[in-house]
Design a protein around this motif. Structure first.
Motif, short mmCIF file in Angstrom:
data_model
loop_
_atom_site.label_atom_id
_atom_site.label_comp_id
_atom_site.label_asym_id
_atom_site.label_seq_id
_atom_site.Cartn_x
_atom_site.Cartn_y
_atom_site.Cartn_z
N HIS A 133 -7.79 2.93 -10.87
CA HIS A 133 -7.38 3.33 -9.37
C HIS A 133 -7.05 2.11 -8.52
N ILE A 134 -5.73 2.35 -7.99
CA ILE A 134 -5.34 1.18 -7.19
C ILE A 134 -4.89 1.59 -5.72
N ILE A 135 -5.74 0.83 -4.89
CA ILE A 135 -5.31 1.13 -3.66
C ILE A 135 -4.32 0.16 -2.75
N ILE A 136 -3.31 0.47 -2.49
CA ILE A 136 -2.25 -0.37 -1.91
C ILE A 136 -2.58 -0.65 -0.55
N VAL A 137 -2.47 -1.85 -0.13
CA VAL A 137 -2.97 -2.19 1.51
C VAL A 137 -2.04 -3.02 2.02
N ASP A 138 -1.63 -2.36 3.22
CA ASP A 138 -0.54 -3.11 4.16
C ASP A 138 -1.05 -3.11 5.32
N ASP A 139 -0.32 -3.95 6.25
CA ASP A 139 -0.78 -4.11 7.68
C ASP A 139 -0.05 -3.13 8.55
N VAL A 140 1.54 -2.88 8.16
CA VAL A 140 1.87 -1.78 9.14
C VAL A 140 2.48 -0.75 8.18
N LEU A 141 2.47 0.51 8.39
CA LEU A 141 3.11 1.67 7.80
C LEU A 141 4.09 2.12 8.47
N PHE A 142 5.40 2.14 8.38
CA PHE A 142 6.58 2.49 9.08
C PHE A 142 7.32 3.65 8.31
N THR A 143 8.72 3.31 7.55
CA THR A 143 9.47 4.22 6.97
C THR A 143 8.76 5.03 5.67
N GLY A 144 8.13 3.83 5.11
CA GLY A 144 7.34 4.25 3.73
C GLY A 144 8.15 3.55 2.68
N ARG A 145 9.32 3.11 3.15
CA ARG A 145 10.17 2.55 1.94
C ARG A 145 9.54 1.25 1.15
N THR A 146 8.81 0.50 1.88
CA THR A 146 8.00 -0.64 1.08
C THR A 146 7.21 0.08 0.17
N VAL A 147 6.38 1.06 0.56
CA VAL A 147 5.17 1.44 -0.41
C VAL A 147 5.89 2.24 -1.59
N ARG A 148 7.16 2.66 -1.23
CA ARG A 148 7.67 3.25 -2.55
C ARG A 148 8.16 2.30 -3.52
N SER A 149 8.70 1.03 -2.69
CA SER A 149 8.93 0.03 -3.65
C SER A 149 7.66 -0.63 -4.49
N ARG A 167 0.22 2.42 -16.20
CA ARG A 167 0.17 3.88 -15.68
C ARG A 167 -1.27 3.83 -15.00
N PRO A 168 -1.27 3.46 -13.84
CA PRO A 168 -2.51 3.56 -12.89
C PRO A 168 -3.11 4.93 -12.77
N ALA A 169 -4.64 5.22 -12.88
CA ALA A 169 -5.09 6.35 -12.94
C ALA A 169 -4.78 7.10 -11.81
N LYS A 170 -4.65 6.38 -10.46
CA LYS A 170 -4.31 7.11 -9.18
C LYS A 170 -3.71 5.98 -8.21
N ILE A 171 -2.98 6.10 -7.34
CA ILE A 171 -2.57 5.00 -6.39
C ILE A 171 -2.92 5.83 -5.12
N GLU A 172 -3.71 4.87 -4.15
CA GLU A 172 -3.80 5.46 -2.90
C GLU A 172 -3.13 4.24 -2.00
N LEU A 173 -3.00 4.65 -0.55
CA LEU A 173 -2.63 3.87 0.40
C LEU A 173 -3.44 3.55 1.55
N ALA A 174 -3.66 2.45 1.79
CA ALA A 174 -4.48 2.03 3.13
C ALA A 174 -3.55 1.23 4.06
N THR A 175 -3.67 1.64 5.31
CA THR A 175 -2.89 0.79 6.29
C THR A 175 -3.66 0.36 7.30
N LEU A 176 -3.55 -0.71 7.97
CA LEU A 176 -4.19 -1.07 9.10
C LEU A 176 -3.64 -0.44 10.23
N ILE A 177 -2.40 -0.44 10.29
CA ILE A 177 -1.49 0.53 11.46
C ILE A 177 -0.62 1.25 11.27
N ASP A 178 -0.71 2.68 11.14
CA ASP A 178 0.28 3.51 11.27
C ASP A 178 0.96 3.69 12.23
N ARG A 179 2.43 3.23 12.33
CA ARG A 179 3.32 3.49 13.54
C ARG A 179 4.11 4.65 13.53
#
Ligand code: 5GP
Ligand code: MG
Length: 171
Positions: A91-107, A117-129
């Protein structure tokens, strides 16, 4: 200044609390997106460690990459990675400072899938703009900042920039 050091510290606390309330077993790994997403992930890691929870952490560097010379198109592409734990079944939690268009998360998701094959992928962002261009919503958000599409959120973090502060620059 939009956010000061105290606000940023509360935002990290909010991430840690939300991550722990959804995953009290500590069975997950963090993957920080360079730059600054890795510093956010390290802060989360430190807070988890202070509660006796040790989780693996990796780093992906996904930077803008000019992949179409004719049209000067820039796309976020994987430049380098440091993932030294098994991704398969994790289970992986992707962590970023800023979430904007979402294109970086997709990559980032594409890059992780290449490892297994991760069991699950989640997303944590410090700032959602806001201003998403792909259908991604963060599972864990430190703070939501109202911005115009053309604004730039200047994020400064101690380890990378010498101070904790966030300013929104108008264009
Ligand atoms: P996206 O791919 O979602 O458009 O942008 C997310 C990535 O670009 C993140 O890794 C983030 O660091 C960076 N980014 C996008 N917009 C901003 C912004 O306004 N300020 C900062 N500091 N980084 C941004
Ligand atoms: Mg970043």
């Amino acid at each position: 200044m939009q956010l000061n050091a105290g606000d940023l510290s509360s935002a990290v606390d909010r991430l840690v609390t939300a991550i722990l309330s959804a995953n009290s077993d500590g069975q997950f790994a963090l993957v920080g997106l360079r730059s600054r997403g890795d510093e956010v992930a390290e802060r989360i890691l430190e807070q988890l460690a202070s509660r006796g929870i040790e989780v693996p952490m990796g780093v992906l560097d996904i930077s803008l990459y000019r992949d179409d010379l004719a049209h000067l198109n820039f796309n976020p592409k994987l430049q380098s990675s440091e993932i030294d734990f098994p991704v398969d079944g994790t289970h992986i939690i992707i962590v970023d400072d800023v979430l904007f268009t979402g294109r970086t998360v997709r990559s980032a998701i594409d890059a992780l899938m290449d490892y297994g094959r991760p069991a699950k992928i989640e997303l944590a962002t410090l700032i959602d703009r806001g201003h998403r261009e792909l259908p991604f919503a963060p599972d864990y958000t430190g703070v939501f900042l109202e911005t115009e599409r053309m604004d730039y959120v200047d994020v400064r973090l101690v380890q990378t920039d010498g101070e904790d502060a966030v300013m929104v620059t108008k264009n």
